[in-house]
Design a protein around this motif. Structure first.
Motif, PDB file in Angstrom:
ATOM      1  N   ASN A 118      68.521  32.785  51.667  1.00 57.73           N
ATOM      2  CA  ASN A 118      67.467  32.849  50.479  1.00 57.73           C
ATOM      3  C   ASN A 118      67.040  31.888  49.643  1.00 57.73           C
ATOM      4  O   ASN A 118      66.869  32.275  48.232  1.00 57.73           O
ATOM      5  CB  ASN A 118      67.449  34.488  50.022  1.00 57.73           C
ATOM      6  CG  ASN A 118      66.161  34.896  49.581  1.00 57.73           C
ATOM      7  OD1 ASN A 118      65.100  34.707  49.886  1.00 57.73           O
ATOM      8  ND2 ASN A 118      66.102  35.592  48.167  1.00 57.73           N
ATOM      9  N   THR A 119      66.867  30.638  50.065  1.00 60.76           N
ATOM     10  CA  THR A 119      66.642  29.573  49.243  1.00 60.76           C
ATOM     11  C   THR A 119      65.363  28.832  49.621  1.00 60.76           C
ATOM     12  O   THR A 119      64.782  29.080  50.662  1.00 60.76           O
ATOM     13  CB  THR A 119      67.835  28.922  49.224  1.00 60.76           C
ATOM     14  OG1 THR A 119      68.111  28.098  50.655  1.00 60.76           O
ATOM     15  CG2 THR A 119      69.092  29.027  48.711  1.00 60.76           C
ATOM     16  N   ASP A 120      65.339  27.898  48.793  1.00 65.01           N
ATOM     17  CA  ASP A 120      63.880  27.158  48.954  1.00 65.01           C
ATOM     18  C   ASP A 120      63.893  25.604  49.216  1.00 65.01           C
ATOM     19  O   ASP A 120      63.083  24.749  48.827  1.00 65.01           O
ATOM     20  CB  ASP A 120      62.766  27.498  48.077  1.00 65.01           C
ATOM     21  CG  ASP A 120      62.384  28.908  48.233  1.00 65.01           C
ATOM     22  OD1 ASP A 120      62.298  29.501  49.097  1.00 65.01           O
ATOM     23  OD2 ASP A 120      62.176  29.636  47.140  1.00 65.01           O
ATOM     24  N   ILE A 121      65.075  25.221  49.329  1.00 67.48           N
ATOM     25  CA  ILE A 121      65.084  23.637  49.323  1.00 67.48           C
ATOM     26  C   ILE A 121      64.231  22.943  50.419  1.00 67.48           C
ATOM     27  O   ILE A 121      64.218  23.645  51.521  1.00 67.48           O
ATOM     28  CB  ILE A 121      66.961  22.924  49.450  1.00 67.48           C
ATOM     29  CG1 ILE A 121      67.291  23.513  50.830  1.00 67.48           C
ATOM     30  CG2 ILE A 121      67.602  23.735  48.363  1.00 67.48           C
ATOM     31  CD1 ILE A 121      68.532  22.654  51.202  1.00 67.48           C
ATOM     32  N   LYS A 122      63.533  22.000  49.928  1.00 72.55           N
ATOM     33  CA  LYS A 122      62.724  21.024  50.690  1.00 72.55           C
ATOM     34  C   LYS A 122      61.452  21.819  51.183  1.00 72.55           C
ATOM     35  O   LYS A 122      60.755  21.304  51.855  1.00 72.55           O
ATOM     36  CB  LYS A 122      63.329  20.486  52.028  1.00 72.55           C
ATOM     37  CG  LYS A 122      64.106  19.418  52.024  1.00 72.55           C
ATOM     38  CD  LYS A 122      64.823  18.943  52.922  1.00 72.55           C
ATOM     39  CE  LYS A 122      63.791  18.068  54.123  1.00 72.55           C
ATOM     40  NZ  LYS A 122      64.500  17.316  55.152  1.00 72.55           N
ATOM     41  N   LYS A 123      61.227  23.171  50.504  1.00 72.64           N
ATOM     42  CA  LYS A 123      59.933  23.574  50.895  1.00 72.64           C
ATOM     43  C   LYS A 123      58.918  23.189  49.959  1.00 72.64           C
ATOM     44  O   LYS A 123      59.124  22.745  49.075  1.00 72.64           O
ATOM     45  CB  LYS A 123      60.020  25.292  50.660  1.00 72.64           C
ATOM     46  CG  LYS A 123      61.145  25.963  51.770  1.00 72.64           C
ATOM     47  CD  LYS A 123      60.917  27.295  51.838  1.00 72.64           C
ATOM     48  CE  LYS A 123      61.622  27.760  52.896  1.00 72.64           C
ATOM     49  NZ  LYS A 123      61.332  29.294  52.718  1.00 72.64           N
ATOM     50  N   ASN A 124      57.481  23.182  50.563  1.00 74.71           N
ATOM     51  CA  ASN A 124      56.635  22.574  49.802  1.00 74.71           C
ATOM     52  C   ASN A 124      56.061  23.586  48.891  1.00 74.71           C
ATOM     53  O   ASN A 124      55.808  24.757  49.244  1.00 74.71           O
ATOM     54  CB  ASN A 124      55.280  22.204  50.766  1.00 74.71           C
ATOM     55  CG  ASN A 124      55.732  21.075  51.597  1.00 74.71           C
ATOM     56  OD1 ASN A 124      56.359  20.073  51.320  1.00 74.71           O
ATOM     57  ND2 ASN A 124      55.008  21.322  52.827  1.00 74.71           N
ATOM     58  N   THR A 125      56.117  23.288  47.532  1.00 72.24           N
ATOM     59  CA  THR A 125      55.552  24.335  46.687  1.00 72.24           C
ATOM     60  C   THR A 125      54.790  23.547  45.656  1.00 72.24           C
ATOM     61  O   THR A 125      54.533  22.365  45.696  1.00 72.24           O
ATOM     62  CB  THR A 125      56.893  24.929  45.825  1.00 72.24           C
ATOM     63  OG1 THR A 125      57.555  23.683  44.952  1.00 72.24           O
ATOM     64  CG2 THR A 125      57.875  25.777  46.540  1.00 72.24           C
ATOM     65  N   THR A 126      53.972  24.325  44.884  1.00 70.27           N
ATOM     66  CA  THR A 126      53.166  23.535  43.749  1.00 70.27           C
ATOM     67  C   THR A 126      53.996  22.985  42.810  1.00 70.27           C
ATOM     68  O   THR A 126      55.132  23.586  42.524  1.00 70.27           O
ATOM     69  CB  THR A 126      52.124  24.880  43.162  1.00 70.27           C
ATOM     70  OG1 THR A 126      53.043  25.546  42.566  1.00 70.27           O
ATOM     71  CG2 THR A 126      51.697  25.720  44.044  1.00 70.27           C
ATOM     72  N   PRO A 127      53.375  21.995  42.283  1.00 68.47           N
ATOM     73  CA  PRO A 127      53.933  21.281  40.842  1.00 68.47           C
ATOM     74  C   PRO A 127      54.417  22.096  39.879  1.00 68.47           C
ATOM     75  O   PRO A 127      55.683  21.799  39.462  1.00 68.47           O
ATOM     76  CB  PRO A 127      52.760  20.367  40.327  1.00 68.47           C
ATOM     77  CG  PRO A 127      51.909  19.989  41.531  1.00 68.47           C
ATOM     78  CD  PRO A 127      51.946  21.660  42.400  1.00 68.47           C
TER      79      PRO A 127
END
Length: 79
Positions: free
Chosen positions: A30-39
């Motif tokens: 349940n992580t978000d490494i390398k995911k495109n997110t907003t600044p």
């Protein structure tokens, strides 16, 4: 036969560059490494330490599941 030398750092980088590995890591943890997110999301994650914690977990998982397995197999085969 020449000895095979692989560092933990090289192993982590190889896993980090493997999109399938990262996707499954994110799904299972349940992580978000390398995911495109907003600044703004990136800034919040950086400020709260979320990025650091997730990357530390990634390194720990790679060490325990990939790198140590590789070393074990390497030693058994005498590489």
């Amino acid at each position: 036969m020449e000895n095979v030398v692989v560092t933990l750092e090289a192993c982590v980088m190889a896993c980090y560059q493997n999109d399938d590995f990262v996707r499954e890591f994110n799904r299972l943890n349940n992580t978000d490494i390398k995911k495109n997110t907003t600044p703004i999301d990136k800034a919040i994650d950086e400020a709260t330490g979320k990025n650091k914690e997730e990357l530390e977990l990634f390194v720990e998982i790679v060490d325990k599941t990939v790198y140590r397995t590789f070393l074990s197999l390497k030693n058994k085969k005498g590489l």
